[in-house]
Write a protein that holds these residues in place. Structure first.
Motif, PDB file in Angstrom:
ATOM      1  N   SER A 166      10.315   3.211  -3.882  1.00 18.45           N
ATOM      2  CA  SER A 166      11.008   2.361  -4.439  1.00 18.45           C
ATOM      3  C   SER A 166      11.400   1.420  -2.964  1.00 18.45           C
ATOM      4  CB  SER A 166      12.174   2.653  -5.020  1.00 18.45           C
ATOM      5  OG  SER A 166      13.324   3.306  -4.165  1.00 18.45           O
ATOM      6  N   TRP A 167      12.043   0.275  -3.338  1.00 23.81           N
ATOM      7  CA  TRP A 167      12.303  -0.423  -2.124  1.00 23.81           C
ATOM      8  C   TRP A 167      13.315   0.307  -1.328  1.00 23.81           C
ATOM      9  CZ3 TRP A 167      10.392  -3.833   0.617  1.00 23.81           C
ATOM     10  CH2 TRP A 167      11.297  -4.529   1.792  1.00 23.81           C
ATOM     11  N   GLY A 168      14.305   0.779  -1.956  1.00 24.00           N
ATOM     12  CA  GLY A 168      15.284   1.775  -1.210  1.00 24.00           C
ATOM     13  C   GLY A 168      14.518   2.976  -0.270  1.00 24.00           C
ATOM     14  N   ASP A 169      13.460   3.552  -1.043  1.00 19.07           N
ATOM     15  CA  ASP A 169      12.652   4.275  -0.175  1.00 19.07           C
ATOM     16  C   ASP A 169      12.178   3.739   1.213  1.00 19.07           C
ATOM     17  OD1 ASP A 169      13.252   6.433  -1.742  1.00 19.07           O
ATOM     18  OD2 ASP A 169      11.543   6.010  -2.974  1.00 19.07           O
ATOM     19  N   VAL A 170      11.661   2.387   0.977  1.00 20.02           N
ATOM     20  CA  VAL A 170      11.194   1.681   2.080  1.00 20.02           C
ATOM     21  C   VAL A 170      12.121   1.497   3.124  1.00 20.02           C
ATOM     22  CG1 VAL A 170       9.979  -0.409   2.785  1.00 20.02           C
ATOM     23  CG2 VAL A 170       9.159   0.774   0.505  1.00 20.02           C
ATOM     24  N   ARG A 171      13.157   0.995   2.773  1.00 22.13           N
ATOM     25  CA  ARG A 171      14.402   0.752   3.545  1.00 22.13           C
ATOM     26  C   ARG A 171      14.857   1.818   4.456  1.00 22.13           C
ATOM     27  NH1 ARG A 171      18.232  -3.964   2.921  1.00 22.13           N
ATOM     28  NH2 ARG A 171      19.150  -2.594   4.441  1.00 22.13           N
ATOM     29  N   ILE A 209       0.892  -1.015   0.116  1.00 21.69           N
ATOM     30  CA  ILE A 209       0.089   0.041   0.006  1.00 21.69           C
ATOM     31  C   ILE A 209       1.040   1.360  -0.141  1.00 21.69           C
ATOM     32  CG2 ILE A 209      -1.348   1.380   1.455  1.00 21.69           C
ATOM     33  CD1 ILE A 209      -2.925  -1.017   2.331  1.00 21.69           C
ATOM     34  N   LEU A 210       1.803   1.262   1.060  1.00 23.46           N
ATOM     35  CA  LEU A 210       2.692   2.625   1.307  1.00 23.46           C
ATOM     36  C   LEU A 210       3.531   2.744  -0.293  1.00 23.46           C
ATOM     37  CD1 LEU A 210       3.581   2.039   4.707  1.00 23.46           C
ATOM     38  CD2 LEU A 210       2.203   3.821   3.729  1.00 23.46           C
ATOM     39  N   ARG A 211       4.164   1.650  -0.744  1.00 27.67           N
ATOM     40  CA  ARG A 211       4.812   1.945  -2.098  1.00 27.67           C
ATOM     41  C   ARG A 211       3.923   2.341  -3.059  1.00 27.67           C
ATOM     42  NH1 ARG A 211       8.692  -3.148  -3.602  1.00 27.67           N
ATOM     43  NH2 ARG A 211       9.344  -1.462  -4.975  1.00 27.67           N
ATOM     44  N   THR A 212       2.681   1.793  -3.396  1.00 24.26           N
ATOM     45  CA  THR A 212       1.727   2.221  -4.095  1.00 24.26           C
ATOM     46  C   THR A 212       1.389   3.652  -4.062  1.00 24.26           C
ATOM     47  OG1 THR A 212       1.022   0.284  -4.538  1.00 24.26           O
ATOM     48  CG2 THR A 212      -0.257   1.871  -5.500  1.00 24.26           C
TER      49      THR A 212
END
Length: 122
Positions: A69-74, A61-64
């Protein structure tokens, strides 16, 4: 089934626009109820799997929503030492089912008092 209930709150459509805090509150209520119901069964492994399932749904949900990107999530959900932070919004944190202590029912055959008098009192 919890696998059916979680996607209704984390899926596409009108629920995807709900505030993250509202989604976390509702998911916590559902997960806490299931954990309290099944904590007397052999369910520790299942609790861990359901935690992972819900976590990945929320990350999706948060990525969408934020186009991360995955880097932003990390970057957002890890400490400088690399430890993962819990998903939280407005002070409301995602409940972890794996943190519930599983206590099995212990058979107490002889220790349960009988309400009847014995037939042949000694």
């Amino acid at each position: 089934m919890i696998n059916i209930r979680v996607p209704t709150f984390t899926g596409e459509g009108p629920t995807s626009q709900q505030d993250l805090a509202a989604v976390l509150i509702r998911l916590t209520q559902i997960m806490r109820g299931w954990a309290n119901y099944f904590k007397h069964a052999v369910a520790k492994h299942l609790f861990t799997k359901l935690d992972a399932f819900v976590w990945w749904r929320l990350i999706r949900i948060l990525r969408t929503r934020h186009r991360w990107s995955w880097g932003d999530v990390r970057r957002r959900f890890t400490t400088p030492t690399g430890r993962w932070l819990p998903i939280a919004a407005d002070g409301i944190e995602l409940f972890r089912m794996a943190s519930v202590t599983v206590s099995r029912y212990r058979y107490r055959a002889g220790t349960i008092p009988s309400p009847w008098q014995p037939a042949n009192p000694v």
